[in-house]
Design a protein around this motif. Structure first.
Motif, PDB file in Angstrom:
ATOM      1  N   ALA A  71       0.831  -1.162  -0.095  1.00 11.89           N
ATOM      2  CA  ALA A  71       0.264  -0.054   0.156  1.00 11.89           C
ATOM      3  C   ALA A  71       0.738   1.274   0.035  1.00 11.89           C
ATOM      4  O   ALA A  71       0.594   2.286  -0.653  1.00 11.89           O
ATOM      5  N   THR A  72       1.793   1.444   0.870  1.00 17.16           N
ATOM      6  CA  THR A  72       2.723   2.644   0.812  1.00 17.16           C
ATOM      7  C   THR A  72       3.386   2.789  -0.235  1.00 17.16           C
ATOM      8  O   THR A  72       3.397   3.891  -0.829  1.00 17.16           O
ATOM      9  N   PHE A  73       4.045   1.765  -0.813  1.00 18.47           N
ATOM     10  CA  PHE A  73       4.698   2.055  -2.307  1.00 18.47           C
ATOM     11  C   PHE A  73       3.829   2.266  -3.320  1.00 18.47           C
ATOM     12  O   PHE A  73       4.212   3.079  -4.364  1.00 18.47           O
TER      13      PHE A  73
ATOM     14  N   LEU B  17      12.049   6.043   3.317  1.00 18.49           N
ATOM     15  CA  LEU B  17      11.306   6.056   4.489  1.00 18.49           C
ATOM     16  C   LEU B  17      10.592   5.003   4.888  1.00 18.49           C
ATOM     17  O   LEU B  17      10.473   4.449   6.092  1.00 18.49           O
ATOM     18  N   PHE B  18       9.740   4.637   4.069  1.00 21.20           N
ATOM     19  CA  PHE B  18       8.916   3.532   4.239  1.00 21.20           C
ATOM     20  C   PHE B  18       9.670   2.128   4.502  1.00 21.20           C
ATOM     21  O   PHE B  18       9.478   1.424   5.201  1.00 21.20           O
ATOM     22  N   ALA B  19      10.652   1.875   3.523  1.00 21.35           N
ATOM     23  CA  ALA B  19      11.636   0.812   3.530  1.00 21.35           C
ATOM     24  C   ALA B  19      12.186   0.768   4.947  1.00 21.35           C
ATOM     25  O   ALA B  19      12.149  -0.553   5.412  1.00 21.35           O
TER      26      ALA B  19
ATOM     27  N   LYS C  31      10.937  10.613  -4.924  1.00 18.72           N
ATOM     28  CA  LYS C  31      10.446   9.389  -4.812  1.00 18.72           C
ATOM     29  C   LYS C  31      11.257   8.493  -3.966  1.00 18.72           C
ATOM     30  O   LYS C  31      10.821   7.522  -3.066  1.00 18.72           O
ATOM     31  N   TYR C  32      12.748   8.668  -4.207  1.00 18.95           N
ATOM     32  CA  TYR C  32      13.556   7.617  -3.228  1.00 18.95           C
ATOM     33  C   TYR C  32      13.556   7.790  -1.938  1.00 18.95           C
ATOM     34  O   TYR C  32      13.679   7.062  -0.977  1.00 18.95           O
ATOM     35  N   LEU C  33      13.202   9.626  -1.368  1.00 21.26           N
ATOM     36  CA  LEU C  33      13.248   9.900  -0.095  1.00 21.26           C
ATOM     37  C   LEU C  33      12.109   8.835   0.544  1.00 21.26           C
ATOM     38  O   LEU C  33      12.221   8.156   1.506  1.00 21.26           O
ATOM     39  N   TRP C  34      10.894   8.982  -0.135  1.00 21.68           N
ATOM     40  CA  TRP C  34       9.758   8.445   0.409  1.00 21.68           C
ATOM     41  C   TRP C  34       9.858   6.706   0.458  1.00 21.68           C
ATOM     42  O   TRP C  34       9.525   6.033   1.405  1.00 21.68           O
TER      43      TRP C  34
ATOM     44  N   TRP D 269       1.199   6.206  -7.199  1.00 20.59           N
ATOM     45  CA  TRP D 269       0.016   6.935  -7.291  1.00 20.59           C
ATOM     46  C   TRP D 269       0.183   8.648  -7.587  1.00 20.59           C
ATOM     47  O   TRP D 269      -0.174   9.182  -8.454  1.00 20.59           O
ATOM     48  N   ILE D 270       1.109   8.924  -6.676  1.00 18.32           N
ATOM     49  CA  ILE D 270       1.446  10.453  -6.487  1.00 18.32           C
ATOM     50  C   ILE D 270       2.329  10.713  -7.923  1.00 18.32           C
ATOM     51  O   ILE D 270       1.938  11.815  -8.624  1.00 18.32           O
ATOM     52  N   ASP D 271       3.098   9.601  -8.446  1.00 13.28           N
ATOM     53  CA  ASP D 271       3.940   9.796  -9.538  1.00 13.28           C
ATOM     54  C   ASP D 271       2.952   9.901 -10.834  1.00 13.28           C
ATOM     55  O   ASP D 271       3.192  10.569 -11.432  1.00 13.28           O
TER      56      ASP D 271
END
Length: 360
Positions: free
Chosen positions: A106-108, A139-141, A133-136, A113-115
């Motif tokens: 879901a998070t990825f 953070l999630f990973a 993109k890489y930052l988020w 979706w934003i992209d």
């Protein structure tokens, strides 16, 4: 959810115990996801066409792709809905492994979706800037892998196992976190890079997910794990249901995504599915086997790294275009030929990856 319901109905008829069987629930998850995809797919494509949410084609890409402009995209949302819906129906919702897989997907998917939204609604072909993109993703990973590290109950959950060797394993300790982070983020971006031709990424994803589902089942079964000399990880068998849902949803999406595609996956699907494969490999402790089975994803990623590195260092390009599937297109291979040959390679790699379970 349905597993819990079947437990409540046992006092009415013992036959409901059949829904406790993991293999059956894995098959039902795949069938449910496939059925939902086939049912919702046409309606989603029609709605996306009405909203004019179509793919924007980059001018620097192969010229043969310009005719695909306007094809509905963001179809990965269909995959995510079916995967998570089917998983929540058939999996044991008391399993932390299941929830980690669902949250990762879901998070990825949200990042993707934003992209996609920036590309198709704002008409910005660059989408979400790479650094954001890489930052988020990072953070999630990191959050996901820290959770897995913190909740690990036995050393096997944070040990790196090397296929082909019976006694080669490395207790990683806190190194588990950065290593697993690279697996999840790397897999996510690798699938995204592969998603450049009709059906090219989704079918290898289905195959690899199926292979990981088999591994999850075996890892969660004490007798099979002991026989194969692989780590026994109680509870990971539930990931078979999740992998089955990916396989079913992927096949349903392929019905509409096969050449010539009626809909594209978009980053919402590619980033999420790649991360899902990565996190399942991490939880089953078969990251190296994922590297083998997902060889096409690895090849696509390496082709981009080599191309960029060569151009920056020497000013010359190794491939006619990267990722490598475009190289073969520019060499004169028809798109369906590239796709099917990459599928064939993936079949062989998945079988080889599964063979490593016994070659130890």
């Amino acid at each position: 959810m349905l597993m819990w319901l079947s437990e409540q109905l046992l006092f009415i008829d013992p036959g409901f115990a059949v829904f406790q069987y993991l293999t059956l629930r894995g098959i039902l998850a795949a069938c449910t996801a496939l059925a939902i995809s086939m049912l919702i797919g046409p309606m989603m494509i029609s709605r996306l066409n009405q909203l004019q949410i179509g793919q924007t084609i980059r001018q620097e890409g192969p010229q043969s792709h310009l005719q695909k402009a306007g094809t509905p995209t963001m179809g990965g949302a269909l995959i995510l809905v079916t995967v998570m819906g089917s998983t929540l129906l058939w999996a044991d919702l008391g399993s932390r492994y299941v929830w980690v897989a669902v949250v990762t997907t879901a998070t990825f998917g949200l990042i993707g979706w934003i992209d996609d939204y920036r590309k198709v609604v704002r008409k910005d072909t660059r989408g979400l800037p790479a650094r954001w993109k890489y930052l988020w993703q990072s953070l999630f990973a990191f959050g996901i892998t820290l959770f897995l590290f913190d909740t690990a109950v036995n050393p096997a959950e944070t040990t790196l196992y090397v296929p082909f060797f019976k006694d080669v394993a490395f207790t990683m300790g806190w190194l588990f976190v950065p290593f697993s982070y690279f697996v999840v983020v790397g897999a996510s971006n690798a699938v995204n890079l592969t998603d450049g031709l009709d059906g090219l990424a989704i079918m290898p994803t289905v195959m690899v997910a199926t292979g990981l589902g088999v591994i999850a089942y075996l890892s969660g079964h004490s007798e099979f794990a002991q026989y194969l000399n692989i780590p026994y990880l109680p509870g990971t068998g539930e990931l078979m249901v999740f992998c089955g849902a990916i396989a079913g949803a992927g096949l349903g999406f392929l019905w509409f995504n096969t050449y010539p595609a009626m809909i594209f996956m978009g980053d919402v699907g590619a980033l999420a599915l790649g991360a899902a494969l990565g996190v399942v490999a991490v939880m089953t402790r078969h990251e190296i086997v994922l590297f083998i089975m997902g060889g096409i994803f690895v090849l696509e990623t390496l082709s981009v790294i080599i191309q960029v590195g060569s151009f920056k260092l020497t000013g010359r390009r190794i491939f006619r275009m990267a990722p490598i599937h475009h190289h073969f297109e520019l060499k004169g291979w028809p798109e369906p030929r590239v796709i099917v040959r990459f599928w064939i390679i993936t079949v062989m790699l998945v079988l080889f990856g599964l063979a490593t379970l016994k070659l130890r």
